[in-house]
Design an enzyme around this catalytic site. Sequence first.
Site, short mmCIF file in Angstrom:
data_model
loop_
_atom_site.label_atom_id
_atom_site.label_comp_id
_atom_site.label_asym_id
_atom_site.label_seq_id
_atom_site.Cartn_x
_atom_site.Cartn_y
_atom_site.Cartn_z
N THR A 11 0.82 -1.22 0.00
CA THR A 11 0.00 0.00 0.00
C THR A 11 0.85 1.26 0.00
OG1 THR A 11 -1.78 -1.12 1.18
CG2 THR A 11 -1.73 1.27 1.35
N ASP A 54 1.49 -6.52 -4.52
CA ASP A 54 0.65 -6.54 -3.32
C ASP A 54 1.16 -7.74 -2.54
OD1 ASP A 54 -1.59 -7.36 -1.57
OD2 ASP A 54 -2.68 -5.79 -2.61
N SER A 55 1.42 -7.57 -1.25
CA SER A 55 2.11 -8.66 -0.54
C SER A 55 1.25 -9.90 -0.40
CB SER A 55 2.62 -8.20 0.82
OG SER A 55 1.57 -8.10 1.76
N SER A 56 -0.04 -9.82 -0.74
CA SER A 56 -0.82 -11.06 -0.74
C SER A 56 -0.36 -11.99 -1.87
CB SER A 56 -2.33 -10.80 -0.82
OG SER A 56 -2.59 -9.57 -1.36
N THR A 88 1.52 -4.74 4.11
CA THR A 88 1.29 -5.19 5.49
C THR A 88 0.68 -6.59 5.57
OG1 THR A 88 -0.90 -4.16 5.58
CG2 THR A 88 0.98 -2.83 6.33
N ASP A 89 -0.04 -7.01 4.50
CA ASP A 89 -0.81 -8.26 4.60
C ASP A 89 0.06 -9.46 4.98
OD1 ASP A 89 -3.18 -7.02 4.12
OD2 ASP A 89 -3.27 -7.54 1.99
N ARG A 235 -3.86 -25.76 12.94
CA ARG A 235 -4.21 -24.75 13.96
C ARG A 235 -5.32 -25.32 14.84
NH1 ARG A 235 -3.97 -19.00 13.95
NH2 ARG A 235 -6.02 -18.97 12.98
N GLN A 268 -4.93 -21.52 17.81
CA GLN A 268 -5.73 -20.44 17.24
C GLN A 268 -5.75 -19.23 18.16
OE1 GLN A 268 -9.57 -22.13 16.25
NE2 GLN A 268 -8.65 -23.66 14.94
N CYS A 269 -5.21 -19.37 19.37
CA CYS A 269 -5.20 -18.24 20.31
C CYS A 269 -4.14 -17.22 19.90
CB CYS A 269 -4.88 -18.70 21.73
SG CYS A 269 -6.14 -19.76 22.41
#
Length: 332
Positions: A11, A54-56, A88-89, A235, A268-269
């Site tokens: 971004t 895009d970092s995705s 940031t993704d 997870r 998953q925590c």
Amino acid sequence: MHVHITYTGGTIGMVDSPHGLVPGADLEGWLTSLLEGTPLARSVSVTSLDPLIDSSNATPLSWQAIVDDLRSHADQTPEAAFVVLHGTDTMAYTSAALSYALTDLSTPVVVTGSQLPLGVLGSDAAANVTGALKAATSGRIGGVSLFFGHRLLAGNRATKSSSWAFTGFESPNAAPLATTGAPWQWAAQTPTGTGWKDAAPYARHDVVVVDLAPGITATRLEALLTPLPEAVVLRAFGVGNVPSQEPGLTAVVERAIAAGTAVVVASQCHESEVLLGHYEAGDALARSGAVGSRDMTLEAAYAKVQFLLSQGLRGPELAAWMGRSIAGELTQ
Ligand code: ASP
């Protein structure tokens, strides 16, 4: 001091297009005006990776492209500091991946980006880039860290926690390395690990992340693992518990391990320490050879599995390394 910046996309350098934000801003021109009048004016070099992404869209090969750029500049200017500009993704995956591959590098690497593009009024881009530059040139850190929203975090302990807040990252199981202010507050020391000599380049390995949810059946889990991947990050709940009374479910995991697939159990925590033998519901997995991810973030665990597979490790050998700190990614 010379600072080399590797610009990967994200971004921070995006502009509007008919189909949403895409890379296209004059990032180098913006950097020149940002640094004008500071001690870093004319001491910065920039590589823009091709293509900017895009970092995705990042893969382990994108991580390796950054490693290669940093290594080539470390050879040219040994007294340098490095900053990586990134979306940031998946920034926390990349910063963890860099930390494993660069343990032998004495130059500090700080990864940053922004929630709003550099050209937008009220953007966090300038604060994040200048903060990352300050951290990288401070002489107080080594290894790979992530600067975002007034905090410097260990690169392999960070996770993206907000898609909009300017404090977009947390390190749930480790204290920040520094917090900005007048003056900045620094942690006493940056944790390290065993390091890794002559790391082989990242390749793209078949690793799947599977999230359990109440009601999952053995048939569904088996289908998700067919054909068997090289490794699974499962997870689970809490400290690493799975529905052990679900008929056939733990047997699916046992068969995968017996066939050579490494199974890493994560939680998953948000804040967690995986302790597989703590409950009967997790013990069956431990007995079958699954390994817990301890207090690693998902990003750190996933990037570590990709790293270890890229080093040629498989099965029990890979599992053993999951419990050892290579670059400070878990609490020993
Ligand atoms: N989709 C963007 C990226 O990760 C998001 C960002 O940079 O904030 O590249």
